[in-house]
Scaffold this motif. Sequence first.
Motif, PDB file in Angstrom:
ATOM      1  N   ASP A 110       0.974  -1.238  -0.410  1.00 51.58           N
ATOM      2  CA  ASP A 110      -0.178  -0.084  -0.122  1.00 51.58           C
ATOM      3  C   ASP A 110       1.176   1.310   0.502  1.00 51.58           C
ATOM      4  OD1 ASP A 110      -1.572   2.137   0.886  1.00 51.58           O
ATOM      5  OD2 ASP A 110      -2.452   0.802   1.274  1.00 51.58           O
ATOM      6  N   PRO A 111       0.669   2.100  -1.039  1.00 54.49           N
ATOM      7  CA  PRO A 111       1.901   3.445  -1.234  1.00 54.49           C
ATOM      8  C   PRO A 111       1.754   4.662   0.484  1.00 54.49           C
ATOM      9  CG  PRO A 111      -0.256   3.493  -2.901  1.00 54.49           C
ATOM     10  CD  PRO A 111      -0.570   1.658  -2.001  1.00 54.49           C
ATOM     11  N   GLU A 112       0.644   3.907   1.390  1.00 51.88           N
ATOM     12  CA  GLU A 112       1.119   4.974   2.427  1.00 51.88           C
ATOM     13  C   GLU A 112       0.996   4.122   3.577  1.00 51.88           C
ATOM     14  OE1 GLU A 112      -0.721   7.825   2.673  1.00 51.88           O
ATOM     15  OE2 GLU A 112      -0.667   7.579   0.718  1.00 51.88           O
ATOM     16  N   VAL A 113       2.384   3.289   3.393  1.00 52.53           N
ATOM     17  CA  VAL A 113       2.596   2.505   4.704  1.00 52.53           C
ATOM     18  C   VAL A 113       3.781   2.450   4.951  1.00 52.53           C
ATOM     19  CG1 VAL A 113       3.394   0.006   4.924  1.00 52.53           C
ATOM     20  CG2 VAL A 113       1.819  -0.322   3.829  1.00 52.53           C
ATOM     21  N   LYS A 114       4.615   3.335   5.799  1.00 50.63           N
ATOM     22  CA  LYS A 114       5.532   3.868   5.677  1.00 50.63           C
ATOM     23  C   LYS A 114       6.279   3.072   6.270  1.00 50.63           C
ATOM     24  CE  LYS A 114       3.450   7.701   7.224  1.00 50.63           C
ATOM     25  NZ  LYS A 114       3.222   8.348   5.847  1.00 50.63           N
ATOM     26  N   MET A 115       7.816   3.015   6.344  1.00 49.58           N
ATOM     27  CA  MET A 115       8.903   2.645   6.227  1.00 49.58           C
ATOM     28  C   MET A 115       9.324   1.521   7.198  1.00 49.58           C
ATOM     29  SD  MET A 115      11.013   1.151   3.584  1.00 49.58           S
ATOM     30  CE  MET A 115      11.963   0.458   3.332  1.00 49.58           C
ATOM     31  N   THR A 116       8.922   2.253   8.511  1.00 41.85           N
ATOM     32  CA  THR A 116       9.277   1.550   9.792  1.00 41.85           C
ATOM     33  C   THR A 116       8.345   0.358   9.394  1.00 41.85           C
ATOM     34  OG1 THR A 116       7.433   3.046  10.835  1.00 41.85           O
ATOM     35  CG2 THR A 116       9.740   3.291  11.455  1.00 41.85           C
ATOM     36  N   ASP A 117       6.788   0.672   9.009  1.00 46.42           N
ATOM     37  CA  ASP A 117       6.127  -0.725   9.553  1.00 46.42           C
ATOM     38  C   ASP A 117       6.509  -1.401   8.252  1.00 46.42           C
ATOM     39  OD1 ASP A 117       4.019   1.002  10.934  1.00 46.42           O
ATOM     40  OD2 ASP A 117       2.877   1.074   9.891  1.00 46.42           O
ATOM     41  N   PHE A 118       6.690  -1.352   7.040  1.00 42.05           N
ATOM     42  CA  PHE A 118       7.483  -2.622   6.085  1.00 42.05           C
ATOM     43  C   PHE A 118       8.330  -3.189   6.901  1.00 42.05           C
ATOM     44  CE2 PHE A 118      10.243  -3.048   2.553  1.00 42.05           C
ATOM     45  CZ  PHE A 118       9.403  -3.860   1.768  1.00 42.05           C
ATOM     46  N   LEU A 119       9.305  -2.019   7.181  1.00 43.44           N
ATOM     47  CA  LEU A 119      10.689  -3.092   7.813  1.00 43.44           C
ATOM     48  C   LEU A 119      10.391  -4.134   8.870  1.00 43.44           C
ATOM     49  CD1 LEU A 119      12.821  -0.559   8.894  1.00 43.44           C
ATOM     50  CD2 LEU A 119      13.089  -2.246   6.526  1.00 43.44           C
ATOM     51  N   HIS A 120       8.920  -3.688   9.412  1.00 43.31           N
ATOM     52  CA  HIS A 120       8.414  -4.496  10.869  1.00 43.31           C
ATOM     53  C   HIS A 120       7.327  -5.631   9.936  1.00 43.31           C
ATOM     54  CE1 HIS A 120       9.122  -2.177  14.524  1.00 43.31           C
ATOM     55  NE2 HIS A 120      10.394  -1.377  13.385  1.00 43.31           N
ATOM     56  N   GLU A 121       6.925  -5.617   9.628  1.00 45.63           N
ATOM     57  CA  GLU A 121       5.532  -6.073   9.378  1.00 45.63           C
ATOM     58  C   GLU A 121       5.919  -7.142   8.286  1.00 45.63           C
ATOM     59  OE1 GLU A 121       2.568  -6.397  11.404  1.00 45.63           O
ATOM     60  OE2 GLU A 121       2.923  -4.791  13.087  1.00 45.63           O
ATOM     61  N   PHE A 122       6.207  -6.458   7.408  1.00 44.08           N
ATOM     62  CA  PHE A 122       6.640  -7.252   6.086  1.00 44.08           C
ATOM     63  C   PHE A 122       8.243  -8.316   6.188  1.00 44.08           C
ATOM     64  CE2 PHE A 122       3.804  -4.715   4.274  1.00 44.08           C
ATOM     65  CZ  PHE A 122       3.330  -4.573   2.843  1.00 44.08           C
ATOM     66  N   LEU A 123       9.240  -6.955   6.037  1.00 49.37           N
ATOM     67  CA  LEU A 123      10.499  -7.988   6.319  1.00 49.37           C
ATOM     68  C   LEU A 123      11.104  -9.132   7.595  1.00 49.37           C
ATOM     69  CD1 LEU A 123      11.972  -5.025   4.032  1.00 49.37           C
ATOM     70  CD2 LEU A 123      10.657  -7.281   3.502  1.00 49.37           C
ATOM     71  N   ASN A 124      10.083  -8.132   9.366  1.00 46.82           N
ATOM     72  CA  ASN A 124      10.408  -9.232  10.350  1.00 46.82           C
ATOM     73  C   ASN A 124      11.519  -8.541  10.882  1.00 46.82           C
ATOM     74  OD1 ASN A 124      10.002 -10.236  12.707  1.00 46.82           O
ATOM     75  ND2 ASN A 124      11.079 -12.222  11.843  1.00 46.82           N
ATOM     76  N   LEU A 125      11.967  -6.943  10.618  1.00 45.28           N
ATOM     77  CA  LEU A 125      13.751  -6.595  10.578  1.00 45.28           C
ATOM     78  C   LEU A 125      13.051  -4.960  11.470  1.00 45.28           C
ATOM     79  CD1 LEU A 125      15.039  -6.176   6.786  1.00 45.28           C
ATOM     80  CD2 LEU A 125      16.076  -7.554   9.004  1.00 45.28           C
ATOM     81  N   THR A 126      13.585  -5.272  12.862  1.00 37.84           N
ATOM     82  CA  THR A 126      12.421  -4.369  14.025  1.00 37.84           C
ATOM     83  C   THR A 126      13.475  -4.067  14.728  1.00 37.84           C
ATOM     84  OG1 THR A 126      12.017  -6.802  15.907  1.00 37.84           O
ATOM     85  CG2 THR A 126      10.444  -6.890  14.232  1.00 37.84           C
ATOM     86  N   GLY A 127      14.651  -4.041  14.233  1.00 38.91           N
ATOM     87  CA  GLY A 127      15.440  -2.818  14.630  1.00 38.91           C
ATOM     88  C   GLY A 127      15.147  -2.068  14.648  1.00 38.91           C
ATOM     89  N   THR A 128      14.637  -1.318  13.396  1.00 38.44           N
ATOM     90  CA  THR A 128      14.837   0.176  13.557  1.00 38.44           C
ATOM     91  C   THR A 128      12.779   0.322  14.339  1.00 38.44           C
ATOM     92  OG1 THR A 128      14.854   0.246  11.560  1.00 38.44           O
ATOM     93  CG2 THR A 128      14.344   1.688  11.883  1.00 38.44           C
ATOM     94  N   LYS A 129      13.623   1.273  15.455  1.00 37.16           N
ATOM     95  CA  LYS A 129      12.494   1.371  16.031  1.00 37.16           C
ATOM     96  C   LYS A 129      11.246   2.565  15.695  1.00 37.16           C
ATOM     97  CE  LYS A 129      13.813  -1.434  19.068  1.00 37.16           C
ATOM     98  NZ  LYS A 129      13.401  -2.747  18.771  1.00 37.16           N
ATOM     99  N   PHE A 130      10.293   2.793  16.079  1.00 35.39           N
ATOM    100  CA  PHE A 130       9.327   3.819  16.127  1.00 35.39           C
ATOM    101  C   PHE A 130       9.867   4.422  17.127  1.00 35.39           C
ATOM    102  CE2 PHE A 130       4.772   5.288  16.652  1.00 35.39           C
ATOM    103  CZ  PHE A 130       4.662   5.818  15.199  1.00 35.39           C
ATOM    104  N   GLY A 131       9.377   5.670  17.361  1.00 33.17           N
ATOM    105  CA  GLY A 131       9.699   6.525  18.728  1.00 33.17           C
ATOM    106  C   GLY A 131       8.335   7.003  18.752  1.00 33.17           C
ATOM    107  N   CYS A 132       8.142   8.930  18.278  1.00 32.15           N
ATOM    108  CA  CYS A 132       7.564   9.294  18.122  1.00 32.15           C
ATOM    109  C   CYS A 132       6.333   9.592  16.911  1.00 32.15           C
ATOM    110  CB  CYS A 132       8.313  10.647  17.928  1.00 32.15           C
ATOM    111  SG  CYS A 132       8.711  11.245  16.500  1.00 32.15           S
ATOM    112  N   GLY A 133       6.640   8.825  15.901  1.00 30.43           N
ATOM    113  CA  GLY A 133       6.276   8.893  14.907  1.00 30.43           C
ATOM    114  C   GLY A 133       5.777  10.364  14.270  1.00 30.43           C
TER     115      GLY A 133
END
Length: 176
Positions: A19-42
């Motif tokens: 989806d073009p609206e998916v943020k890269m943090t969500d893409f890393l976490h949800e699509f690729l299971n790369l969870t080291g990049t942290k979502f802080g303030c948004g």
Amino acid sequence: MSMISVTINNKLYGPLDVDPEVKMTDFLHEFLNLTGTKFGCGQGVCQACTIIVDNEDGTSDTVRTCITNAVVFHGKKLRTIEGHATTNQAGEIIALHPVQEAFVTNFSFQCGWCTSGFTNKTVALIEKLKRNPIPKDQVQQVIEAELKDHICRCTGYVKYYKAVKELILATEGATV
């Protein structure tokens, strides 16, 4: 939906339908299971979500992923916190990156939420200084300018800045 392909930590992912609206943090976490990049303030303020974008000319930039859509990175080469340490063929970490080692040695973080952003920004800074060294008497000033926007709620910044200063001064070619 948009198709994207991206190289992260030297591994190609995609093409993937996103989806073009998916943020890269969500893409890393949800699509690729790369969870080291942290979502802080948004809102792109705290910099915990910072990753490295490698440019074709050999330079790199850091980008905040909580405010940048994944589709922006189509065709790009990226590095996340997961890509810095040296691993063996089984994927086990056998050596930390010098930036990671400096942060551990100096007890730079407590909770670690901000550490991926600090690490990525510092890796990019060290690489930049190897291309364009600075006088030793400007190291503290450069660290403050480069890291001033990164927020740490646990330790303050003294230990991060100390670790980065020691690393820059010890890195061949970073200073003149």
